[in-house]
Write a protein that holds these residues in place. Sequence first.
Motif, PDB file in Angstrom:
ATOM      1  N   LYS A 144       0.977  -1.207   0.283  1.00  0.00           N
ATOM      2  CA  LYS A 144      -0.068   0.171  -0.232  1.00  0.00           C
ATOM      3  C   LYS A 144       1.046   1.258  -0.166  1.00  0.00           C
ATOM      4  O   LYS A 144      -0.035   1.902  -0.536  1.00  0.00           O
ATOM      5  CB  LYS A 144      -0.928  -0.073   1.184  1.00  0.00           C
ATOM      6  CG  LYS A 144      -1.658  -1.139   1.455  1.00  0.00           C
ATOM      7  CD  LYS A 144      -2.975  -0.544   0.708  1.00  0.00           C
ATOM      8  CE  LYS A 144      -4.141  -1.629   0.189  1.00  0.00           C
ATOM      9  NZ  LYS A 144      -5.500  -1.741  -0.592  1.00  0.00           N
ATOM     10  N   ALA A 145       2.357   1.498   1.019  1.00  0.00           N
ATOM     11  CA  ALA A 145       2.906   2.179   0.743  1.00  0.00           C
ATOM     12  C   ALA A 145       3.542   2.518  -0.559  1.00  0.00           C
ATOM     13  O   ALA A 145       3.899   3.897  -1.097  1.00  0.00           O
ATOM     14  CB  ALA A 145       3.848   1.721   2.011  1.00  0.00           C
ATOM     15  N   ALA A 146       3.715   1.607  -1.563  1.00  0.00           N
ATOM     16  CA  ALA A 146       4.426   1.502  -2.443  1.00  0.00           C
ATOM     17  C   ALA A 146       3.468   2.607  -3.452  1.00  0.00           C
ATOM     18  O   ALA A 146       3.535   3.328  -4.297  1.00  0.00           O
ATOM     19  CB  ALA A 146       4.986   0.235  -3.395  1.00  0.00           C
ATOM     20  N   GLU A 147       2.274   1.487  -3.825  1.00  0.00           N
ATOM     21  CA  GLU A 147       1.249   2.042  -4.035  1.00  0.00           C
ATOM     22  C   GLU A 147       0.944   3.798  -4.143  1.00  0.00           C
ATOM     23  O   GLU A 147       0.721   5.026  -4.771  1.00  0.00           O
ATOM     24  CB  GLU A 147       0.001   1.673  -4.198  1.00  0.00           C
ATOM     25  CG  GLU A 147      -1.012   2.145  -5.189  1.00  0.00           C
ATOM     26  CD  GLU A 147      -2.694   1.312  -4.569  1.00  0.00           C
ATOM     27  OE1 GLU A 147      -3.484   1.608  -4.972  1.00  0.00           O
ATOM     28  OE2 GLU A 147      -2.361  -0.175  -4.156  1.00  0.00           O
ATOM     29  N   LEU A 148       1.355   4.316  -2.687  1.00  0.00           N
ATOM     30  CA  LEU A 148       0.813   5.599  -1.767  1.00  0.00           C
ATOM     31  C   LEU A 148       1.986   6.410  -2.893  1.00  0.00           C
ATOM     32  O   LEU A 148       1.901   8.289  -3.309  1.00  0.00           O
ATOM     33  CB  LEU A 148       0.746   6.452  -0.766  1.00  0.00           C
ATOM     34  CG  LEU A 148      -0.538   5.405  -0.146  1.00  0.00           C
ATOM     35  CD1 LEU A 148      -0.782   5.647   1.268  1.00  0.00           C
ATOM     36  CD2 LEU A 148      -1.262   6.701  -0.787  1.00  0.00           C
ATOM     37  N   LEU A 149       2.808   6.192  -3.095  1.00  0.00           N
ATOM     38  CA  LEU A 149       4.318   6.504  -2.881  1.00  0.00           C
ATOM     39  C   LEU A 149       4.345   6.858  -4.860  1.00  0.00           C
ATOM     40  O   LEU A 149       4.640   7.698  -5.388  1.00  0.00           O
ATOM     41  CB  LEU A 149       5.930   5.883  -2.947  1.00  0.00           C
ATOM     42  CG  LEU A 149       5.882   5.778  -1.634  1.00  0.00           C
ATOM     43  CD1 LEU A 149       7.516   4.735  -1.169  1.00  0.00           C
ATOM     44  CD2 LEU A 149       6.754   6.932  -0.965  1.00  0.00           C
ATOM     45  N   ILE A 176       6.762  11.318   2.735  1.00  0.00           N
ATOM     46  CA  ILE A 176       7.003  10.315   3.700  1.00  0.00           C
ATOM     47  C   ILE A 176       6.372  10.336   4.604  1.00  0.00           C
ATOM     48  O   ILE A 176       5.954   8.785   5.493  1.00  0.00           O
ATOM     49  CB  ILE A 176       8.155  10.381   3.037  1.00  0.00           C
ATOM     50  CG1 ILE A 176       8.862  10.224   1.777  1.00  0.00           C
ATOM     51  CG2 ILE A 176       8.675   8.913   4.211  1.00  0.00           C
ATOM     52  CD1 ILE A 176       8.700   9.462   0.639  1.00  0.00           C
ATOM     53  N   ALA A 177       6.485  11.563   5.530  1.00  0.00           N
ATOM     54  CA  ALA A 177       6.204  10.369   6.705  1.00  0.00           C
ATOM     55  C   ALA A 177       4.269  11.008   7.051  1.00  0.00           C
ATOM     56  O   ALA A 177       3.803   9.791   7.354  1.00  0.00           O
ATOM     57  CB  ALA A 177       5.887  12.066   7.488  1.00  0.00           C
ATOM     58  N   ASP A 178       3.477  11.092   5.931  1.00  0.00           N
ATOM     59  CA  ASP A 178       2.053  11.348   5.792  1.00  0.00           C
ATOM     60  C   ASP A 178       1.468   9.623   5.313  1.00  0.00           C
ATOM     61  O   ASP A 178       0.985   8.807   5.569  1.00  0.00           O
ATOM     62  CB  ASP A 178       2.177  12.146   5.293  1.00  0.00           C
ATOM     63  CG  ASP A 178       1.177  13.494   5.278  1.00  0.00           C
ATOM     64  OD1 ASP A 178       1.952  13.045   6.715  1.00  0.00           O
ATOM     65  OD2 ASP A 178       1.390  14.356   4.698  1.00  0.00           O
ATOM     66  N   ARG A 214      10.137   5.701  -4.733  1.00  0.00           N
ATOM     67  CA  ARG A 214       9.582   6.804  -5.421  1.00  0.00           C
ATOM     68  C   ARG A 214      10.465   7.881  -6.978  1.00  0.00           C
ATOM     69  O   ARG A 214       9.376   7.633  -7.901  1.00  0.00           O
ATOM     70  CB  ARG A 214       8.927   7.889  -4.951  1.00  0.00           C
ATOM     71  CG  ARG A 214       8.613   9.455  -5.185  1.00  0.00           C
ATOM     72  CD  ARG A 214       7.867  10.171  -4.635  1.00  0.00           C
ATOM     73  NE  ARG A 214       6.511  10.323  -3.754  1.00  0.00           N
ATOM     74  CZ  ARG A 214       5.843  10.243  -2.466  1.00  0.00           C
ATOM     75  NH1 ARG A 214       6.849  11.390  -2.293  1.00  0.00           N
ATOM     76  NH2 ARG A 214       4.142  10.449  -2.947  1.00  0.00           N
ATOM     77  N   TYR A 215      11.760   7.924  -6.506  1.00  0.00           N
ATOM     78  CA  TYR A 215      12.228   8.386  -7.551  1.00  0.00           C
ATOM     79  C   TYR A 215      12.477   7.391  -9.129  1.00  0.00           C
ATOM     80  O   TYR A 215      12.610   7.772 -10.113  1.00  0.00           O
ATOM     81  CB  TYR A 215      13.987   8.707  -7.056  1.00  0.00           C
ATOM     82  CG  TYR A 215      14.757   9.312  -7.757  1.00  0.00           C
ATOM     83  CD1 TYR A 215      15.023  10.617  -8.413  1.00  0.00           C
ATOM     84  CD2 TYR A 215      16.235   8.935  -8.662  1.00  0.00           C
ATOM     85  CE1 TYR A 215      15.373  11.648  -9.092  1.00  0.00           C
ATOM     86  CE2 TYR A 215      16.166   9.562  -9.470  1.00  0.00           C
ATOM     87  CZ  TYR A 215      16.596  10.591  -9.967  1.00  0.00           C
ATOM     88  OH  TYR A 215      17.139  11.366 -10.486  1.00  0.00           O
TER      89      TYR A 215
END
Length: 287
Positions: free
Chosen positions: A233-238, A245-247, A276-277
């Motif tokens: 899920k984090a990768a999807e949001l990134l 990053i904190a959010d 993300r980059y």
Amino acid sequence: MSEFRFSVFPSENFVDMGLYQFGWEQCDPSHSFGPVARNHYLFHYVRSGTGLLMADNAKGETITYPIKSGQGFMLFPHQINTYVADDKIPWEYVWIEFDGLRVKEMLDAVGLCMDQPVYKARYKDIAAAMDAEMMYIVNHKEESPFHLIGHLYLFMDYFVRSAVSVSTNKESGLRDFYIKEAFSFIEQNFQNDISVEDIAASCGLNRSYFGKIFHEKTGKAPQTFLISYRMTKAAELLKLTELSIADIGNAVGYPNQLRFSRTFKNVYGVSPRQWRYENGKASLIKR
């Protein structure tokens, strides 16, 4: 002359069942591939012709299996294998590489393992439908990831039903219910401070028994799955949002940014910022 089609799946954000690459080949006589080991499960279905599979079993011994038209072979993660087309009747095969939490359950149902990698269809008509789904995926690589994953699930359904007799097992059905309840609880609460005990309690089970049946069904410990789900899920949001990053850490249950970054790096091998980059969102990076 050999003909060949190959594609890489464009998304890794599917946890239950993910697709990695797929293809089709009409091999030249004596064409060989390997020795090689892969990171995921790879299934070949032989559409015509014959050949040989040389694969390590669970003890590390190399076993040779003759494979003919209408059969298939499963290659397992980190298993060393080589396969060779017949010199007179070379095989034509289609393949799919996949992985996910449902794979072990599926292979247990079919009866495939490193000591028994050869697929044999009990029901030829269902095997033909399975073959059609595999070729559909190969021939429609431009469709959306969700579309292709849908056909991957259809392939899995035909794969299992073509190889095993349908039977009812009350204990297995009850365990399936518990696993579904656990998945549902995680999907609805992964952003909160939940533990394995909380997941087990949502199913009405103690942690020890829950951990046992979860591992039997998925091949992973509940904590490992929870981390994997959150990081997916984090990768999807990134990739898809401009959140900091904190959010994003907060959004997947990690209020401590340092802990989130360390966990993400353990899973993906790079920091959230670097991931993300590398995935085309350099302009969205926030400090």
